[in-house]
Design an enzyme around this catalytic site. Structure first.
Site, short mmCIF file in Angstrom:
data_model
loop_
_atom_site.label_atom_id
_atom_site.label_comp_id
_atom_site.label_asym_id
_atom_site.label_seq_id
_atom_site.Cartn_x
_atom_site.Cartn_y
_atom_site.Cartn_z
N THR A 4 0.58 -1.07 0.33
CA THR A 4 -0.09 -0.02 -0.06
C THR A 4 0.79 1.37 0.31
OG1 THR A 4 -0.62 -0.13 2.25
CG2 THR A 4 -1.81 -1.54 1.47
N LYS A 20 3.92 -6.81 4.00
CA LYS A 20 3.12 -5.40 3.88
C LYS A 20 3.42 -4.25 4.69
CE LYS A 20 -0.10 -2.97 3.53
NZ LYS A 20 -0.29 -2.66 4.29
N THR A 27 -0.83 -7.09 13.12
CA THR A 27 0.89 -6.13 12.45
C THR A 27 0.95 -6.32 11.21
OG1 THR A 27 2.37 -6.84 13.26
CG2 THR A 27 2.06 -4.99 14.49
N GLU A 45 6.02 4.99 7.87
CA GLU A 45 5.51 5.53 6.86
C GLU A 45 6.21 7.48 7.48
OE1 GLU A 45 1.04 4.28 5.67
OE2 GLU A 45 1.31 6.13 7.59
#
Length: 445
Positions: free
Chosen positions: A191, A217, A228, A314
């Site tokens: 993603t 991922k 997770t 991120e």
């Protein structure tokens, strides 16, 4: 993301091949156009989100790396023992509910995994129907039973999953599965990941050469509260379903459950493992030496992918690894390490390359465990050296110049010693940067 330093151990060699490193497994990935069916996701196709994170790796099959693979299939002709661990979020994606039911119906057996990105198929009235349809589509093409298919989805929550693009591309996906296409599958589950995440090891049990590999991922919505992200592991060992489940549950506790990026636990998190016995060894049915060798391989694979997930958090610029040693028991060690790794203030200090050890000790202090804080030592370390910052719960003098050198590295170790036992545990995470807010501010748009 730079390559992650692997955990080296005698008798286990890291190899290529990811989820297809184990004999008898093939895979494929393709672009079926799920983003076109959801207007809010069009930004993913044009690169709005990915551009803020970097180019997508491993998507060479698609033109311009703009249309990212979004549908993956993993398959073993041999029926596999299978086990899975799932999110503890009360809101669970429809694929998780269907997969749990399938494994119950088969007694822990499976042939395949079908997975998609871009749409989580969660909080939808027709979610389970769509998840079952995905299993049926794959099963029909593969010639197996629908309940022998594990299904997983990841992406935006609360949007209807269009089944038509998946049905239209199932023939393309299943007709050309190969071991060398493991990268296509790994790319399809990404993603906001900037890179695909794969690892594999080779080892010997009772004279038989065995393999175990996996793909994962995850970049955000990652928190140590099982499981997770999406993670798929395969092995050519023969292992009974009950022992496979036991090994997976116990290993997840000290790997994925010790990972935190941002404190959010997703609705679709899953770790599953398939064992097809293609290596030719005897089936492992009891907790003997062979079982321990298998379980150690599982730890190395899951721990390495855990570190990859943490490093690609991120907006992350640094991988953080916290080791809590000298604990009276495993629960205390895990609790303390996780408390430090998920502290926003510690994460920010590491991003700023600031040796603010007081934030570390603060996070140790509010950990829900019983120990004497006045015996605690803290070090900060990296490939550039080791910096002692705290002894016996109190700060000690150190060079700020040397501290800056230590914290300039891409991988930072936060080492805590409770001096109250001989048990240790590790937890993994990343720093907290400005880009985390940017990425999540426009994730849906």
């Amino acid at each position: 993301m730079k390559p992650i330093t692997p955990i080296k151990e005698a008798g286990y060699e890291y190899i290529e091949g990811g989820v297809c490193a184990a004999a008898g497994f093939v895979a494929n990935g393709c672009y079926c156009g799920l983003d076109r069916a959801n207007p809010k996701d069009v930004a993913m196709e044009t690169g709005t989100v990915q551009a803020s994170r970097g180019a997508i790796a491993g998507n060479e099959a698609l033109p311009g790396a703009q249309k990212k693979n979004d549908l993956a299939l993993i398959y073993s002709e041999r029926l596999c023992s299978a086990a899975a661990v799932y999110t503890t979020n009360k809101v669970k994606g429809a694929p998780i509910l269907v997969t749990k039911k399938n494994l119950e119906l088969t007694g822990g057996k499976a042939h395949a995994v079908i997975a998609n990105s871009k749409n989580a198929n969660t909080c939808n009235a027709d979610g389970e129907e769509k998840a079952r349809k995905m299993c049926a589509l794959a099963a029909e093409r593969l010639g197996v039973r629908p309940e022998e298919v594990i299904v997983a989805s990841t992406g935006v929550i609360g949007q209807i999953l269009p089944i038509e693009p998946i049905a239209a591309h199932m023939e393309e996906l299943a007709s050309d599965m190969r071991a060398e296409y493991h990268e296509r599958a790994a790319t399809a589950i990404m993603t906001t990941d900037t890179v695909k995440k794969e690892t594999a090891v080779e080892f010997v049990i009772d004279g038989v050469t065995c393999h175990m590999g996996g793909m994962a991922k995850g970049s955000g919505m990652i928190h140590p509260n099982m499981a997770t992200t999406l993670n798929f592991v395969t092995t050519d060992l023969a292992v009974s379903a009950p022992l496979l489940q036991k090994a997976l549950s116990e290993t997840v506790k000290v790997t994925y459950n010790c990972l935190s990026v941002d404190g959010d636990t997703s609705t679709n998190d899953m770790v599953c493992i398939l064992a097809n016995g293609a290596a030719g060894g005897a089936e492992i049915t009891e907790e003997n030496e062979a079982y321990e060798r298998f379980k150690r391989a599982l730890y190395l694979v899951l721990a390495h992918m855990t570190k990859m997930l943490a490093a690609d958090g991120e907006g992350a610029t640094k991988l953080l690894e916290c080791t809590c040693a000298g604990a009276p028991d495993l629960e205390t060690a895990i609790t303390v390490a996780k408390s430090v790794i998920r502290s926003p203030l510690v994460k920010c200090a590491m991003f700023g390359e600031d040796a603010n050890w007081g934030r570390v000790l603060c996070a140790v202090g509010y950990a829900q465990a019983d120990f004497d804080i006045d015996k605690v030592d803290v070090d900060l370390a990296s490939e550039n050296g080791v910096l002692e910052v705290c002894r016996g719960g109190a700060g000690i003098p150190f060079s700020e110049e040397y501290a800056s050198k230590i914290l300039a590295a891409d991988e930072i170790a936060i080492n805590i010693h409770l001096n109250q036992g001989n048990v240790q545990a590790k937890a993994w995470g990343c720093d907290l940067s400005y880009d985390y807010v940017k990425i999540n501010g426009d994730y849906r748009s």
